[in-house]
Design a protein around this motif. Structure first.
Motif, PDB file in Angstrom:
ATOM      1  N   MET A 193       0.828  -1.206   0.000  1.00 26.92           N
ATOM      2  CA  MET A 193       0.000   0.000   0.000  1.00 26.92           C
ATOM      3  C   MET A 193       0.865   1.260   0.000  1.00 26.92           C
ATOM      4  SD  MET A 193      -2.635   1.073   3.070  1.00 26.92           S
ATOM      5  CE  MET A 193      -2.382   2.691   3.769  1.00 26.92           C
ATOM      6  N   VAL A 194       1.873   1.281   0.879  1.00 24.56           N
ATOM      7  CA  VAL A 194       2.776   2.434   0.970  1.00 24.56           C
ATOM      8  C   VAL A 194       3.494   2.650  -0.363  1.00 24.56           C
ATOM      9  CG1 VAL A 194       4.915   3.261   2.052  1.00 24.56           C
ATOM     10  CG2 VAL A 194       3.106   2.296   3.468  1.00 24.56           C
ATOM     11  N   GLY A 195       3.905   1.546  -0.990  1.00 26.23           N
ATOM     12  CA  GLY A 195       4.575   1.643  -2.283  1.00 26.23           C
ATOM     13  C   GLY A 195       3.694   2.286  -3.334  1.00 26.23           C
ATOM     14  N   GLY A 196       2.396   1.979  -3.288  1.00 28.15           N
ATOM     15  CA  GLY A 196       1.461   2.600  -4.225  1.00 28.15           C
ATOM     16  C   GLY A 196       1.381   4.106  -4.006  1.00 28.15           C
ATOM     17  N   PHE A 197       1.258   4.514  -2.763  1.00 27.55           N
ATOM     18  CA  PHE A 197       1.107   5.934  -2.447  1.00 27.55           C
ATOM     19  C   PHE A 197       2.395   6.720  -2.690  1.00 27.55           C
ATOM     20  CE2 PHE A 197      -2.762   4.805  -0.083  1.00 27.55           C
ATOM     21  CZ  PHE A 197      -3.558   5.905  -0.374  1.00 27.55           C
ATOM     22  N   LEU A 198       3.548   6.123  -2.362  1.00 32.00           N
ATOM     23  CA  LEU A 198       4.788   6.904  -2.348  1.00 32.00           C
ATOM     24  C   LEU A 198       5.736   6.592  -3.499  1.00 32.00           C
ATOM     25  CD1 LEU A 198       5.628   6.881   1.485  1.00 32.00           C
ATOM     26  CD2 LEU A 198       4.417   8.627   0.174  1.00 32.00           C
ATOM     27  N   GLY A 199       5.390   5.586  -4.323  1.00 29.54           N
ATOM     28  CA  GLY A 199       6.267   5.256  -5.448  1.00 29.54           C
ATOM     29  C   GLY A 199       7.459   4.403  -5.029  1.00 29.54           C
ATOM     30  N   TRP A 200       8.252   3.992  -6.017  1.00 29.23           N
ATOM     31  CA  TRP A 200       9.292   2.998  -5.713  1.00 29.23           C
ATOM     32  C   TRP A 200      10.439   3.575  -4.892  1.00 29.23           C
ATOM     33  CZ3 TRP A 200      14.421   2.975  -7.308  1.00 29.23           C
ATOM     34  CH2 TRP A 200      14.770   3.811  -8.363  1.00 29.23           C
ATOM     35  N   LYS A 201      10.820   4.834  -5.144  1.00 27.12           N
ATOM     36  CA  LYS A 201      11.871   5.428  -4.316  1.00 27.12           C
ATOM     37  C   LYS A 201      11.361   5.625  -2.890  1.00 27.12           C
ATOM     38  CE  LYS A 201      14.104   8.063  -7.994  1.00 27.12           C
ATOM     39  NZ  LYS A 201      14.141   9.416  -8.591  1.00 27.12           N
ATOM     40  N   GLY A 202      10.093   6.051  -2.794  1.00 24.77           N
ATOM     41  CA  GLY A 202       9.499   6.304  -1.486  1.00 24.77           C
ATOM     42  C   GLY A 202       9.422   5.052  -0.635  1.00 24.77           C
ATOM     43  N   VAL A 203       9.095   3.918  -1.263  1.00 25.08           N
ATOM     44  CA  VAL A 203       8.932   2.691  -0.479  1.00 25.08           C
ATOM     45  C   VAL A 203      10.289   2.183   0.014  1.00 25.08           C
ATOM     46  CG1 VAL A 203       9.030   0.854  -2.240  1.00 25.08           C
ATOM     47  CG2 VAL A 203       7.476   0.643  -0.306  1.00 25.08           C
ATOM     48  N   ILE A 204      11.339   2.418  -0.772  1.00 30.24           N
ATOM     49  CA  ILE A 204      12.685   2.008  -0.339  1.00 30.24           C
ATOM     50  C   ILE A 204      13.140   2.881   0.828  1.00 30.24           C
ATOM     51  CG2 ILE A 204      15.133   1.925  -1.020  1.00 30.24           C
ATOM     52  CD1 ILE A 204      14.156   1.019  -3.799  1.00 30.24           C
ATOM     53  N   LEU A 205      12.907   4.203   0.708  1.00 26.55           N
ATOM     54  CA  LEU A 205      13.267   5.116   1.805  1.00 26.55           C
ATOM     55  C   LEU A 205      12.471   4.776   3.062  1.00 26.55           C
ATOM     56  CD1 LEU A 205      14.929   7.568   2.680  1.00 26.55           C
ATOM     57  CD2 LEU A 205      13.082   9.042   1.855  1.00 26.55           C
TER      58      LEU A 205
END
Ligand SMILES: [Zn+2]
Length: 260
Positions: A193-205
């Motif tokens: 879910m977080v990856g969807g909202f924040l994108g791939w860079k966001g989910v790694i961070l």
């Protein structure tokens, strides 16, 4: 200024509803009916005793009828949600994306407190959250503050896959190494879910920040003997914290790290 006050009040009212969800979702009680009741004496809570934050203070933290203590969690969740709504508005301005981030922040608060109290992350929140995150993250968000973090369907889809895949791998590896469940299925779906909202860079961070804060708190708890070795600390609140930091400051962290 008025806009922030309205956001705060709106946030605290939504926070009050989150409290109902925190109590009822893990117990499988409908979140619509019946109306709010005191968990101790089962008396319905009158509207004047149901004003977010304020009623708790006026009542001195006790039920008007039976005088049982009301958990501090109630005003805390209302206050936290209100503060985050103000922060979202301050950071992202007035628009559709702020409405989306209201939903995102409230979901994370809800998930954190359910995980803290019950050690579960319910599917009823994360499963609808995955497609919502991809749709909103992918199509609707045109956000100048998140330019490099969350634009485009490709980034959101990849983010959801990375969030799911990464935590699935950690779960499989963990259960092999520790011979018991190290990572719950709820964490895996949360990170999709977080990856969807924040994108791939966001989910790694988020993964990095969540693991870091979890490790720091875990070590502190062992040092101060709050909990012994091997006791399970819910990971959801740390992942939620990492998501919040990424949402509000991910852009700056990336610029600072990569250099620009
Ligand atoms: Zn009562």
């Amino acid at each position: 200024m008025l806009v922030y006050i309205v956001a705060f009040i709106f946030g605290s009212v939504v926070g009050s509803f989150l409290n109902v969800c925190i109590y009822r979702i893990p117990r499988n009680i409908s979140i619509i009916t019946p109306s709010s009741r005191c968990p101790s004496c089962d008396n319905p809570i009158s509207p004047r005793d149901n004003i977010p934050i304020l009623s708790y203070m006026f009542l001195g933290g006790r039920c008007r009828v039976c005088k049982a203590r009301i958990s501090f969690r109630y005003p805390l969740v209302e206050f936290l949600n209100a503060v985050f709504y103000v922060l979202v508005l301050w950071r992202f301005g007035f628009g559709w994306h702020s409405l989306v981030y209201f939903v995102f922040c409230s979901s994370l608060i809800l998930i954190s407190f359910i995980d803290l109290n019950f050690q579960i992350i319910p599917d009823v929140i994360t499963l609808p959250g995955i497609p919502m995150g991809i749709v909103f993250g992918g199509f609707l968000l045109i956000n100048p503050f998140m330019r490099d973090l969350s634009l485009g369907l490709k980034s959101s889809l990849t983010g959801a896959f990375i969030g799911f895949g990464l935590f699935y791998l950690i779960a499989v590896a963990g259960s092999h190494i520790f011979k018991k469940e190290a990572m719950g299925g709820g964490d895996i779906k949360l990170m999709a879910m977080v990856g969807g909202f924040l994108g791939w860079k966001g989910v790694i961070l988020t993964t990095f920040l969540g693991s870091l804060s979890g490790a720091i708190v875990g070590v502190l708890m062992i040092l101060f003997k709050v909990r012994g070795h091997g006791s399970r600390i819910p990971f959801g609140p740390f992942l939620a914290l990492g998501s919040m930091i990424t949402l509000f400051y991910g852009q700056e962290i990336f610029y600072w790290y990569i250099g620009r």
